[in-house]
Design an enzyme around this catalytic site. Structure first.
Site, mmCIF file in Angstrom:
data_model
loop_
_atom_site.group_PDB
_atom_site.id
_atom_site.type_symbol
_atom_site.label_atom_id
_atom_site.label_comp_id
_atom_site.label_asym_id
_atom_site.label_seq_id
_atom_site.Cartn_x
_atom_site.Cartn_y
_atom_site.Cartn_z
ATOM 1 N N GLU A 163 13.166 8.289 9.229
ATOM 2 C CA GLU A 163 11.973 7.763 9.922
ATOM 3 C C GLU A 163 12.018 8.081 11.423
ATOM 4 N N TYR A 205 10.219 -0.075 13.456
ATOM 5 C CA TYR A 205 11.456 0.151 12.690
ATOM 6 C C TYR A 205 12.167 1.403 13.188
ATOM 7 N N GLN A 226 16.467 -5.029 8.974
ATOM 8 C CA GLN A 226 15.106 -5.290 8.503
ATOM 9 C C GLN A 226 14.619 -3.885 8.165
ATOM 10 N N LYS A 244 15.805 1.830 15.117
ATOM 11 C CA LYS A 244 16.900 2.612 14.512
ATOM 12 C C LYS A 244 17.352 3.738 15.451
ATOM 13 N N SER A 250 23.955 -7.560 0.181
ATOM 14 C CA SER A 250 22.976 -7.948 -0.851
ATOM 15 C C SER A 250 21.903 -6.888 -1.064
ATOM 16 N N GLY A 251 21.929 -5.812 -0.281
ATOM 17 C CA GLY A 251 20.883 -4.792 -0.411
ATOM 18 C C GLY A 251 21.232 -3.701 -1.422
ATOM 19 N N ARG A 279 16.432 -0.863 -5.993
ATOM 20 C CA ARG A 279 15.563 -0.808 -4.820
ATOM 21 C C ARG A 279 14.753 -2.091 -4.702
ATOM 22 N N LEU A 332 23.728 -10.721 11.992
ATOM 23 C CA LEU A 332 23.771 -9.763 13.114
ATOM 24 C C LEU A 332 23.108 -10.292 14.384
ATOM 25 N N THR A 382 18.174 6.841 9.988
ATOM 26 C CA THR A 382 17.091 7.108 9.042
ATOM 27 C C THR A 382 16.220 8.298 9.430
ATOM 28 N N GLY A 404 25.102 -6.175 5.022
ATOM 29 C CA GLY A 404 23.959 -5.932 4.122
ATOM 30 C C GLY A 404 24.422 -5.747 2.695
HETATM 31 P P1 NAP Z 1 17.896 -3.224 1.876
HETATM 32 O O1 NAP Z 1 18.023 -3.196 0.384
HETATM 33 O O2 NAP Z 1 16.642 -3.718 2.488
HETATM 34 O O3 NAP Z 1 19.137 -4.094 2.433
HETATM 35 C C1 NAP Z 1 19.159 -4.555 3.764
HETATM 36 C C2 NAP Z 1 20.283 -5.564 3.893
HETATM 37 O O4 NAP Z 1 20.337 -6.038 5.243
HETATM 38 C C3 NAP Z 1 20.138 -6.802 3.001
HETATM 39 O O5 NAP Z 1 21.403 -7.139 2.482
HETATM 40 C C4 NAP Z 1 19.671 -7.868 3.985
HETATM 41 O O6 NAP Z 1 19.962 -9.170 3.574
HETATM 42 C C5 NAP Z 1 20.494 -7.467 5.212
HETATM 43 N N1 NAP Z 1 20.028 -8.061 6.463
HETATM 44 C C6 NAP Z 1 18.770 -8.113 6.945
HETATM 45 N N2 NAP Z 1 18.738 -8.750 8.131
HETATM 46 C C7 NAP Z 1 20.011 -9.129 8.419
HETATM 47 C C8 NAP Z 1 20.627 -9.854 9.483
HETATM 48 N N3 NAP Z 1 19.915 -10.352 10.497
HETATM 49 N N4 NAP Z 1 21.984 -10.057 9.465
HETATM 50 C C9 NAP Z 1 22.707 -9.610 8.421
HETATM 51 N N5 NAP Z 1 22.178 -8.950 7.358
HETATM 52 C C10 NAP Z 1 20.844 -8.708 7.352
HETATM 53 O O7 NAP Z 1 18.171 -1.774 2.463
HETATM 54 P P2 NAP Z 1 18.843 -0.471 1.785
HETATM 55 O O8 NAP Z 1 17.781 0.329 1.129
HETATM 56 O O9 NAP Z 1 20.045 -0.893 1.051
HETATM 57 O O10 NAP Z 1 19.244 0.340 3.090
HETATM 58 C C11 NAP Z 1 20.503 0.119 3.729
HETATM 59 C C12 NAP Z 1 20.408 0.547 5.175
HETATM 60 O O11 NAP Z 1 20.071 1.929 5.230
HETATM 61 C C13 NAP Z 1 19.358 -0.165 6.001
HETATM 62 O O12 NAP Z 1 19.885 -0.291 7.314
HETATM 63 C C14 NAP Z 1 18.174 0.801 6.022
HETATM 64 O O13 NAP Z 1 17.403 0.615 7.176
HETATM 65 C C15 NAP Z 1 18.897 2.126 6.034
HETATM 66 N N6 NAP Z 1 18.195 3.251 5.393
HETATM 67 C C16 NAP Z 1 17.724 3.125 4.132
HETATM 68 C C17 NAP Z 1 17.117 4.201 3.531
HETATM 69 C C18 NAP Z 1 16.579 4.110 2.117
HETATM 70 O O14 NAP Z 1 15.764 4.970 1.749
HETATM 71 N N7 NAP Z 1 17.005 3.148 1.327
HETATM 72 C C19 NAP Z 1 17.008 5.434 4.216
HETATM 73 C C20 NAP Z 1 17.526 5.523 5.508
HETATM 74 C C21 NAP Z 1 18.146 4.423 6.085
HETATM 75 P P3 NAP Z 1 18.935 -10.047 2.659
HETATM 76 O O15 NAP Z 1 19.233 -9.667 1.227
HETATM 77 O O16 NAP Z 1 19.306 -11.434 2.983
HETATM 78 O O17 NAP Z 1 17.547 -9.689 3.073
HETATM 79 N N1 GDD Z 2 5.714 0.368 0.428
HETATM 80 C C1 GDD Z 2 4.574 0.972 0.131
HETATM 81 N N2 GDD Z 2 3.641 0.310 -0.614
HETATM 82 N N3 GDD Z 2 4.376 2.226 0.561
HETATM 83 C C2 GDD Z 2 3.225 2.840 0.194
HETATM 84 C C3 GDD Z 2 2.240 2.219 -0.562
HETATM 85 C C4 GDD Z 2 2.445 0.885 -0.985
HETATM 86 O O1 GDD Z 2 1.626 0.262 -1.648
HETATM 87 N N4 GDD Z 2 1.225 3.107 -0.769
HETATM 88 C C5 GDD Z 2 1.568 4.237 -0.141
HETATM 89 N N5 GDD Z 2 2.779 4.086 0.456
HETATM 90 C C6 GDD Z 2 3.465 5.099 1.272
HETATM 91 C C7 GDD Z 2 3.901 4.612 2.632
HETATM 92 O O2 GDD Z 2 2.780 4.584 3.532
HETATM 93 C C8 GDD Z 2 4.938 5.690 2.973
HETATM 94 O O3 GDD Z 2 4.297 6.851 3.458
HETATM 95 C C9 GDD Z 2 5.565 6.021 1.608
HETATM 96 O O4 GDD Z 2 4.680 5.461 0.630
HETATM 97 C C10 GDD Z 2 6.958 5.443 1.407
HETATM 98 O O5 GDD Z 2 6.932 4.082 1.734
HETATM 99 P P1 GDD Z 2 8.216 3.126 1.481
HETATM 100 O O6 GDD Z 2 8.674 3.260 0.086
HETATM 101 O O7 GDD Z 2 7.853 1.774 1.979
HETATM 102 O O8 GDD Z 2 9.368 3.815 2.342
HETATM 103 P P2 GDD Z 2 9.375 4.366 3.857
HETATM 104 O O9 GDD Z 2 9.399 5.856 3.781
HETATM 105 O O10 GDD Z 2 8.361 3.719 4.692
HETATM 106 O O11 GDD Z 2 10.791 3.827 4.372
HETATM 107 C C11 GDD Z 2 11.969 3.896 3.539
HETATM 108 O O12 GDD Z 2 12.654 5.105 3.818
HETATM 109 C C12 GDD Z 2 13.145 5.234 5.165
HETATM 110 C C13 GDD Z 2 13.827 6.594 5.265
HETATM 111 O O13 GDD Z 2 12.879 7.582 5.475
HETATM 112 C C14 GDD Z 2 12.829 2.674 3.843
HETATM 113 O O14 GDD Z 2 13.899 2.630 2.927
HETATM 114 C C15 GDD Z 2 13.407 2.731 5.243
HETATM 115 O O15 GDD Z 2 14.344 1.662 5.413
HETATM 116 C C16 GDD Z 2 14.128 4.082 5.415
HETATM 117 O O16 GDD Z 2 14.674 4.179 6.694
#
Ligand code: NAP
Ligand code: GDD
Length: 339
Positions: A129, A151, A85, A155, A12-13, A186, A61, A127, A10
């Protein structure tokens, strides 16, 4: 001494970019896994000025043979599995794909490590979540899990697999249970980035208003750049253990909107309830935010609030960036696009 070799899936994320930067600064050779049907953009690495320093390798993956080859040939000291994802809202429309990548993808990696590289340390991106709608006010490593989205279920499968491979096969593998973390890097679909980039478009571009979903859900938001350090710290411990990483503060989406709007000089006034709720900018008397049904989820995690006491004590890790500062950093980045 030979440089340590780390693979980040990942790459690119958001987190992939900041973790790569962090590991390069620590003197690692950094390899980045990019999937075959990738969005094709390594713009985050370019933004951080590190794209030429990362060795990008194809890693999907869903492909067991590809995973096996990468793990067998890579001779990595550490693997950070950040690929997923990761958008909760999308997981309802693609539960099978989400499970295949987020759950079975992790089993593929663990099996490859077990068979071909069993000294490699493994970090899994778990996560908050997974807690779902917990009745415990602040969630810690001891809080039980009640996942309520495809999701979160995927996880949690991965989380338990990692525990299982640690106990059954003695692998050095662990999970960070990270609460929401954000940054200028982000993805546009996540609520913080959506709010801030749209406020910038309303202020400086052609957008007139934006729609949001549930603005009363609460999240514990931190800065991605702070959180990737905790991932590395987990793999430097003598024994693998899971840690909660959070800011220890929680806010509603509406509070986030109000804070972000101030950074752009908007003067918001909210009226109405439910789907009729809206925010008017009193400077112009125009509605700039409305509530739209399509952004609500079939099931919603209403409140996340993390307790990182264990990480603070054992990893000596601290969330350094509070929400006001994080919002300022994100707003400055969006504003810079219009200068
Ligand atoms: P992100 O920006 O959405 O990055 C996800 C990465 O996974 C991207 O590089 C994506 O590639 C890659 N990917 C998706 N499907 C794949 C596959 N089939 N094979 C290989 N690579 C694949 O996520 P992030 O915010 O950096 O988060 C990193 C990790 O932490 C994720 O696993 C997420 O679920 C977890 N997490 C995030 C948060 C948060 O708040 N950010 C919190 C808790 C856990 P593409 O660019 O091609 O799509
Ligand atoms: N995306 C989005 N768009 N969320 C919205 C919107 C909207 O227009 N309006 C309200 N929300 C609310 C969602 O319903 C959620 O309660 C909250 O905003 C945060 O949404 P996201 O930013 O999409 O994040 P998330 O909490 O669902 O998930 C992120 O955090 C998880 C860790 O708790 C992601 O990064 C997950 O990958 C990560 O695991």
């Amino acid at each position: 001494m030979a440089k340590k070799r780390a693979l980040i899936t990942g790459i690119s994320g958001q987190d992939g970019a900041y973790l790569a930067q962090f590991l390069l600064n620590k003197g690692y050779s950094v390899f980045g896994g990019e999937r075959q049907n990738a969005s094709g953009s390594l713009w985050r690495l370019k933004y951080l000025g590190i794209e030429k320093k990362i060795k990008v390798i194809p890693l999907e993956l869903l492909e067991e043979n590809n995973v096996n080859d990468v793990v067998r040939n890579g001779k990595f000291d550490e693997i950070y599995n950040l690929a997923a994802q990761s958008f909760v809202a999308n997981s309802y429309a693609s539960p099978i794909f989400t499970s295949n990548v987020n759950a079975l993808g992790v089993t593929r990696l663990l099996e490859a490590i077990r068979h071909f590289s069993n000294k490699t340390k493994f970090y899994q991106a778990s996560t908050s979540e997974m807690y779902g709608n917990s009745n415990i006010k602040k969630q810690s490593e001891k809080t039980s899990f009640h996942p309520i989205s495809p999701y979160a279920v995927s996880k949690l499968y991965a989380h338990w697999m990692v525990n299982m491979y640690k106990d059954a096969y003695g692998l050095f593998c662990c999970s960070g249970i990270l609460f929401n973390h954000e940054s200028p890097l982000r993805g546009d679909e996540f609520v913080t980035k959506k709010i801030i980039s749209n406020l910038a478009k309303i202020k400086y571009g052609n957008l007139t208003k934006m729609g949001l979903g549930n603005i009363y859900s609460k999240r514990d938001w931190g800065f991605s750049k702070d959180y990737v350090e905790a991932m590395w710290k987990m793999l430097q411990k003598k024994k693998p253990e899971n840690y909660v990483i959070s800011s220890g503060k929680t806010y509603t989406v509406k509070e986030f909107v109000n804070k972000a709007a101030k950074n752009f000089g908007f003067n918001l006034s909210w009226t109405g309830v439910g789907l009729k709720e809206k925010a008017i900018d009193l400077n112009t008397n125009k509605v700039i935010i409305s509530i739209e049904k399509k952004y609500f989820r079939p099931t919603e995690v209403n409140s996340l609030f993390g307790d990182s006491t264990k990480a603070i004590k054992e990893l000596k890790w601290l969330p350094r960036t509070n929400l006001d500062k994080l919002i300022r950093i994100m707003c400055e980045y969006e504003k810079s696009k219009y200068n």
